[in-house]
Design a protein around this motif. Structure first.
Motif, mmCIF file in Angstrom:
data_model
loop_
_atom_site.group_PDB
_atom_site.id
_atom_site.type_symbol
_atom_site.label_atom_id
_atom_site.label_comp_id
_atom_site.label_asym_id
_atom_site.label_seq_id
_atom_site.Cartn_x
_atom_site.Cartn_y
_atom_site.Cartn_z
ATOM 1 N N VAL A 18 18.764 -11.796 3.036
ATOM 2 C CA VAL A 18 19.485 -12.509 4.028
ATOM 3 C C VAL A 18 19.638 -11.367 5.300
ATOM 4 O O VAL A 18 20.150 -11.523 6.631
ATOM 5 N N SER A 19 18.009 -10.640 5.070
ATOM 6 C CA SER A 19 17.772 -9.340 6.251
ATOM 7 C C SER A 19 19.591 -8.833 6.986
ATOM 8 O O SER A 19 19.251 -8.502 8.138
ATOM 9 N N CYS A 20 19.424 -8.299 5.825
ATOM 10 C CA CYS A 20 20.565 -7.130 6.147
ATOM 11 C C CYS A 20 20.067 -5.510 5.746
ATOM 12 O O CYS A 20 20.309 -5.049 6.936
ATOM 13 N N GLY A 21 19.007 -5.783 6.333
ATOM 14 C CA GLY A 21 18.409 -3.798 6.257
ATOM 15 C C GLY A 21 18.347 -2.893 5.585
ATOM 16 O O GLY A 21 18.394 -2.118 5.531
ATOM 17 N N ALA A 22 19.118 -3.789 3.831
ATOM 18 C CA ALA A 22 20.050 -2.586 2.829
ATOM 19 C C ALA A 22 18.542 -1.933 2.181
ATOM 20 O O ALA A 22 18.684 -1.052 1.758
ATOM 21 N N CYS A 23 17.959 -3.029 1.659
ATOM 22 C CA CYS A 23 16.851 -2.376 1.069
ATOM 23 C C CYS A 23 15.741 -1.703 2.196
ATOM 24 O O CYS A 23 15.143 -0.314 1.653
ATOM 25 N N ALA A 24 15.751 -1.657 3.136
ATOM 26 C CA ALA A 24 14.770 -0.887 4.258
ATOM 27 C C ALA A 24 15.172 0.607 4.127
ATOM 28 O O ALA A 24 15.167 1.250 4.262
ATOM 29 N N SER A 25 16.630 0.750 3.962
ATOM 30 C CA SER A 25 17.655 1.890 4.468
ATOM 31 C C SER A 25 17.551 2.884 2.733
ATOM 32 O O SER A 25 17.084 4.339 3.201
ATOM 33 N N ALA A 26 17.040 1.411 1.818
ATOM 34 C CA ALA A 26 17.069 2.679 0.529
ATOM 35 C C ALA A 26 15.835 3.105 0.743
ATOM 36 O O ALA A 26 15.556 4.010 -0.223
ATOM 37 N N CYS A 27 14.572 2.461 0.955
ATOM 38 C CA CYS A 27 13.140 3.083 0.777
ATOM 39 C C CYS A 27 12.831 4.567 1.076
ATOM 40 O O CYS A 27 13.270 5.000 2.103
ATOM 41 N N PRO A 28 12.443 5.167 0.361
ATOM 42 C CA PRO A 28 12.504 6.205 0.357
ATOM 43 C C PRO A 28 10.953 6.712 0.927
ATOM 44 O O PRO A 28 10.277 7.517 1.539
ATOM 45 N N VAL A 29 10.212 6.051 1.027
ATOM 46 C CA VAL A 29 8.495 5.839 1.724
ATOM 47 C C VAL A 29 8.740 5.325 2.601
ATOM 48 O O VAL A 29 7.985 5.163 3.690
ATOM 49 N N GLU A 30 9.649 4.569 2.973
ATOM 50 C CA GLU A 30 9.560 3.803 4.723
ATOM 51 C C GLU A 30 8.469 2.298 4.542
ATOM 52 O O GLU A 30 8.271 1.655 5.556
ATOM 53 N N ALA A 31 8.796 2.214 2.891
ATOM 54 C CA ALA A 31 7.420 1.045 3.438
ATOM 55 C C ALA A 31 8.739 -0.962 3.024
ATOM 56 O O ALA A 31 7.704 -1.389 3.001
ATOM 57 N N ILE A 32 9.428 -0.604 3.916
ATOM 58 C CA ILE A 32 9.608 -2.039 4.600
ATOM 59 C C ILE A 32 10.551 -2.291 5.732
ATOM 60 O O ILE A 32 10.732 -1.495 6.221
ATOM 61 N N ALA A 33 9.822 -3.600 6.673
ATOM 62 C CA ALA A 33 10.229 -2.756 7.487
ATOM 63 C C ALA A 33 10.191 -4.957 8.017
ATOM 64 O O ALA A 33 9.926 -5.566 6.771
ATOM 65 N N GLU A 34 10.823 -5.303 8.910
ATOM 66 C CA GLU A 34 10.573 -6.976 9.387
ATOM 67 C C GLU A 34 9.910 -7.208 9.336
ATOM 68 O O GLU A 34 9.136 -6.669 9.832
ATOM 69 N N ALA A 35 9.881 -8.407 8.940
ATOM 70 C CA ALA A 35 8.570 -8.949 9.312
ATOM 71 C C ALA A 35 8.048 -10.031 10.441
ATOM 72 O O ALA A 35 9.170 -9.356 11.517
ATOM 73 N N ASP A 66 0.890 -1.852 -0.098
ATOM 74 C CA ASP A 66 -0.244 0.037 -0.154
ATOM 75 C C ASP A 66 0.959 1.105 0.009
ATOM 76 O O ASP A 66 0.735 2.501 -0.733
ATOM 77 N N THR A 67 1.793 1.377 0.236
ATOM 78 C CA THR A 67 3.150 2.281 0.452
ATOM 79 C C THR A 67 3.937 2.266 -0.112
ATOM 80 O O THR A 67 5.002 3.243 -0.270
ATOM 81 N N CYS A 68 4.710 1.633 -1.139
ATOM 82 C CA CYS A 68 5.226 1.103 -2.295
ATOM 83 C C CYS A 68 5.459 1.889 -2.896
ATOM 84 O O CYS A 68 3.644 1.932 -3.278
#
Length: 57
Positions: free
Chosen positions: A40-57, A8-10
């Protein structure tokens, strides 16, 4: 623990996909999706997301 993208946020910008070292992110139905088996749960994707649409599941 794998990360998850809130569809919904992506905004489908692709910033997360280009930062993922394991290639776990792909486009599905005009949004990005993370393959939990490849993540691999590194979090690089969450750090790169400009709208904070990514979080740990």
């Amino acid at each position: 623990m794998a990360y998850k993208i809130n569809s919904d946020t992506c905004i489908n910008c692709g910033a997360c996909e280009s930062e993922c070292p394991s290639g776990a992110i792909s486009e599905v139905n005009d949004k990005r999706s993370i393959n939990a088996d490849s993540c691999v749960s590194c979090g690089a994707c969450a750090s790169a997301c400009p709208v904070e649409a990514i979080a740990e599941a």
